[in-house]
Design an enzyme around this catalytic site. Structure first.
Site, PDB file in Angstrom:
ATOM      1  N   GLU A 257      -2.492  60.047  44.840  1.00  0.00           N
ATOM      2  CA  GLU A 257      -1.469  60.338  45.850  1.00  0.00           C
ATOM      3  C   GLU A 257      -1.767  61.731  46.390  1.00  0.00           C
ATOM      4  O   GLU A 257      -1.555  62.723  45.699  1.00  0.00           O
ATOM      5  CB  GLU A 257      -0.071  60.291  45.229  1.00  0.00           C
ATOM      6  CG  GLU A 257       0.344  58.932  44.711  1.00  0.00           C
ATOM      7  CD  GLU A 257       0.510  57.898  45.814  1.00  0.00           C
ATOM      8  OE1 GLU A 257       0.584  58.279  46.997  1.00  0.00           O
ATOM      9  OE2 GLU A 257       0.548  56.706  45.484  1.00  0.00           O
ATOM     10  N   CYS A 291       4.366  66.541  50.223  1.00  0.00           N
ATOM     11  CA  CYS A 291       3.257  65.807  50.827  1.00  0.00           C
ATOM     12  C   CYS A 291       3.732  65.107  52.093  1.00  0.00           C
ATOM     13  O   CYS A 291       2.947  64.841  52.990  1.00  0.00           O
ATOM     14  CB  CYS A 291       2.693  64.802  49.844  1.00  0.00           C
ATOM     15  SG  CYS A 291       3.939  63.741  49.129  1.00  0.00           S
TER      16      CYS A 291
HETATM   17  P1  NAI Z   1      -3.972  70.760  43.602  1.00  0.00           P
HETATM   18  O1  NAI Z   1      -4.742  69.550  43.942  1.00  0.00           O
HETATM   19  O2  NAI Z   1      -4.600  72.073  43.706  1.00  0.00           O
HETATM   20  O3  NAI Z   1      -3.408  70.642  42.099  1.00  0.00           O
HETATM   21  C1  NAI Z   1      -2.725  69.524  41.646  1.00  0.00           C
HETATM   22  C2  NAI Z   1      -2.998  69.338  40.162  1.00  0.00           C
HETATM   23  O4  NAI Z   1      -4.377  69.077  39.957  1.00  0.00           O
HETATM   24  C3  NAI Z   1      -2.685  70.566  39.306  1.00  0.00           C
HETATM   25  O5  NAI Z   1      -2.111  70.145  38.091  1.00  0.00           O
HETATM   26  C4  NAI Z   1      -4.047  71.178  39.073  1.00  0.00           C
HETATM   27  O6  NAI Z   1      -4.110  71.924  37.908  1.00  0.00           O
HETATM   28  C5  NAI Z   1      -4.903  69.944  38.980  1.00  0.00           C
HETATM   29  N1  NAI Z   1      -6.333  70.159  39.246  1.00  0.00           N
HETATM   30  C6  NAI Z   1      -6.917  71.087  40.059  1.00  0.00           C
HETATM   31  N2  NAI Z   1      -8.254  70.964  40.042  1.00  0.00           N
HETATM   32  C7  NAI Z   1      -8.538  69.935  39.196  1.00  0.00           C
HETATM   33  C8  NAI Z   1      -9.751  69.311  38.770  1.00  0.00           C
HETATM   34  N3  NAI Z   1     -10.936  69.737  39.187  1.00  0.00           N
HETATM   35  N4  NAI Z   1      -9.673  68.270  37.921  1.00  0.00           N
HETATM   36  C9  NAI Z   1      -8.478  67.826  37.490  1.00  0.00           C
HETATM   37  N5  NAI Z   1      -7.300  68.377  37.856  1.00  0.00           N
HETATM   38  C10 NAI Z   1      -7.330  69.424  38.697  1.00  0.00           C
HETATM   39  O7  NAI Z   1      -2.679  70.633  44.482  1.00  0.00           O
HETATM   40  P2  NAI Z   1      -1.634  71.772  44.836  1.00  0.00           P
HETATM   41  O8  NAI Z   1      -2.248  72.595  45.887  1.00  0.00           O
HETATM   42  O9  NAI Z   1      -1.120  72.424  43.631  1.00  0.00           O
HETATM   43  O10 NAI Z   1      -0.449  70.825  45.352  1.00  0.00           O
HETATM   44  C11 NAI Z   1      -0.240  70.490  46.646  1.00  0.00           C
HETATM   45  C12 NAI Z   1      -0.928  69.217  47.046  1.00  0.00           C
HETATM   46  O11 NAI Z   1      -0.374  68.081  46.398  1.00  0.00           O
HETATM   47  C13 NAI Z   1      -0.775  68.947  48.512  1.00  0.00           C
HETATM   48  O12 NAI Z   1      -1.995  68.543  49.054  1.00  0.00           O
HETATM   49  C14 NAI Z   1       0.239  67.806  48.558  1.00  0.00           C
HETATM   50  O13 NAI Z   1       0.177  67.045  49.707  1.00  0.00           O
HETATM   51  C15 NAI Z   1      -0.093  67.047  47.343  1.00  0.00           C
HETATM   52  N6  NAI Z   1       1.033  66.223  46.942  1.00  0.00           N
HETATM   53  C16 NAI Z   1       0.958  64.853  47.174  1.00  0.00           C
HETATM   54  C17 NAI Z   1       2.013  64.027  46.883  1.00  0.00           C
HETATM   55  C18 NAI Z   1       1.908  62.560  47.100  1.00  0.00           C
HETATM   56  O14 NAI Z   1       2.639  61.791  46.461  1.00  0.00           O
HETATM   57  N7  NAI Z   1       1.061  62.069  47.977  1.00  0.00           N
HETATM   58  C19 NAI Z   1       3.262  64.585  46.332  1.00  0.00           C
HETATM   59  C20 NAI Z   1       3.227  66.012  46.125  1.00  0.00           C
HETATM   60  C21 NAI Z   1       2.139  66.776  46.435  1.00  0.00           C
END
Ligand code: NAI
Ligand code: MG
Length: 493
Positions: A257, A291
């Protein structure tokens, strides 16, 4: 931690592994700042591959008994967790508010949504339907069963921490999987606190493990672990793509997602007051850290001037802060805040004009916190960086279009396809909008957000890999389906 007296927070937020609170094996920690105050909130266990290995092992050992228990009994335990969340709504919301920099009132809303999701999946234990169907062969029956996959590796974003957690943990558990959840590094506290409810509700040790830490250090080893049978991720498109690559190589099931660049269309035949109200909510609620936030407001020429005036008037009245009457609070951390400001600056350098906001809130007590002004841009182009990348903040842009066709084209001219919304009084326009938008969620005369737990949320294009969570559709992510054929011989009764 400074929150609720009766939660007696540990000085270092630990992991939950095999039913016990444990510091990271390396003993390392990292600092978590309070977004609203800008000061230290707590230290957090900085886990790595070794901690993940322990958690996956505990999950693997405990899974057969949990999976063998039957969905109905698992659901009963999930009900107890849901009730514990309900009984501690105030404390849980207090923690969410503090770690996200939001008002307690907003956080109570999020906790309510998480409980609703928990209740939904707890009761799925009483349904947990497979399918019975016909067979081409005489005296043969055909049906499907749901079976657990094994260990589910869950990784979530920080924007709505307890709702994000509930969306994944409850369906994974009711399906009989054990879980290793990697909490978001920006929201460690609510995940840790949730671990307590699960323990008290009688989740067997090892069935729910919660690991704290950074993405590359703790998240990626979880995705890579050969004993993790299904990975579910909510976060950025960039990280989602990395995860998809890893799970593809080892042929593990994955649900993604991801981001959005959601459009809200204001048609020239709509109720403008409603359109303004829903634009504000869609663009700015939760400081735009959704998101599904509307970061592209597409307005038809006939009402563009009037809508713009009214919107800017309303944006001028928005209250930013954590008081009850505020519209939104701080953003999650200072790095993200600076990234937002940089994104706005880039848009302006590329020719956009700034109609409102554009910077950090300074000049009063909010200066020390991570507060961003509600920002409205005009004159960005569809192929600009602004339209191709998420800023994930209280930032939106106005686009003027000549009519309905151009509006639809612009909605679809996006690398993302999560949600879209139309404000219009015309049934014909609404139906065409529903049919032609390349998104997973459409709203009519409302906001781009507001997904409910019994509905299958998800997006197209770069917004995900086509899976849908939550709702009953998520049961397909967390189950292996087994086809069962039984042949009998009436002559042998
Ligand atoms: P992010 O992708 O940087 O981090 C999200 C999670 O992934 C964190 O727990 C982080 O520690 C982990 N992560 C980071 N790098 C990783 C890797 N290489 N391997 C495994 N895990 C890793 O996202 P951010 O910037 O913290 O959050 C915002 C994003 O989340 C936005 O793009 C938003 O649109 C998306 N989002 C999507 C939703 C949906 O249901 N489609 C709902 C809420 C947010
Ligand atoms: Mg990130």
């Amino acid at each position: 931690m400074k929150t609720s007296k009766d939660t007696d927070f540990p000085t270092v937020i630990p992991n939950w592994i095999n039913g016990r609170e444990q510091a990271s094996l390396s003993g390392r920690t990292f600092s978590k700042m309070a977004p609203a105050a800008g000061d230290l909130l707590c230290e957090v266990s900085r886990s790595d591959r070794e901690d993940i290995n322990l958690a996956v092992e505990a999950a693997r050992d405990s899974q057969p008994a949990w999976g063998g228990m039957g969905a109905l009994r698992r659901g009963m335990i999930l009900f107890k967790i849901a009730r514990a969340m309900e009984d501690h709504t105030e404390q849980l919301a207090g923690i969410v508010a503090e770690e996200t920099g939001r008002s307690p009132k907003e956080a109570v809303g999020e906790v309510g949504a998480a409980i609703q999701c928990a209740m939904f999946y707890a009761s799925e234990g009483q349904r947990f339907y497979g399918r019975t169907t016909t067979s081409g062969m005489e005296h043969r029956s055909a049906m499907t069963l749901r079976q657990p996959i094994g260990v589910a590796g869950l990784i979530i974003a920080a924007n709505t921490p307890i709702a994000n957690l509930a969306w994944k943990v409850f369906p994974a558990l009711v399906c009989g999987n054990s879980v290793v959840l990697k909490a978001a590094e920006d929201t460690p506290c609510s995940a840790w606190y949730f671990g307590r409810f699960a323990k008290e509700a009688g989740i067997p040790d090892g069935v729910l493990n919660i690991v704290q830490g950074f993405g590359p250090e703790a998240g990626q080893p979880l995705v890579e672990h050969p004993n993790v049978g299904v990975v579910s991720f909510t976060g950025s498109t960039e990280v989602g793509r990395t995860i998809a690559g890893i799970t593809a190589a080892r042929l593990a099931k994955v649900s993604l997602e991801l981001g959005g660049k959601n459009a809200l269309v204001v048609a020239d035949d709509c109720n403008l007051d409603a359109a303004v109200k829903w634009t504000l909510l869609s663009a700015f609620s939760n400081a735009g850290q959704r998101c599904a936030a509307a970061s592209r407001i597409i307005v038809m020429r006939g009402v563009y001037g009037l809508f713009k005036t009214r919107l800017l008037e309303a944006v001028g009245k928005l209250k930013v802060g954590i008081r009850e009457d505020c519209d939104f609070g701080a953003v999650i951390n200072e790095r993200q805040l600076n990234k937002m400001i940089e994104g706005i600056r880039n848009a302006v350098d590329a020719g956009a004009s700034l109609l409102a906001g554009g910077g950090r809130i300074t000049g009063d007590e909010r200066a020390s916190g991570f507060y961003m002004q509600p920002t409205v841009l005009e004159g960005v182009t569809a192929d600009s960086d602004y339209c191709r990348n998420e800023l994930f903040g209280p930032i939106t842009a106005l686009f003027e279009v000549s009519g309905f066709e151009e509006a639809i084209d612009l909605v679809n001219d996006s690398p993302y396809g999560l949600t879209a919304c139309l404000h219009s009084g015309s049934l014909n326009r609404c139906q065409e909008f529903i049919r032609r938008t390349e998104v997973g969620v459409v709203s009519i005369n409302a906001g781009t957000h507001g997904s409910e737990p019994h509905m299958p949320f998800g997006g197209r294009k770069q917004s995900g890999n086509g899976t849908r969570e939550p709702s009953t559709e998520a049961l397909d992510i967390y189950s292996n389906l087994k086809d069962v054929y039984t042949l009998h011989d009436p002559g042998m009764v």
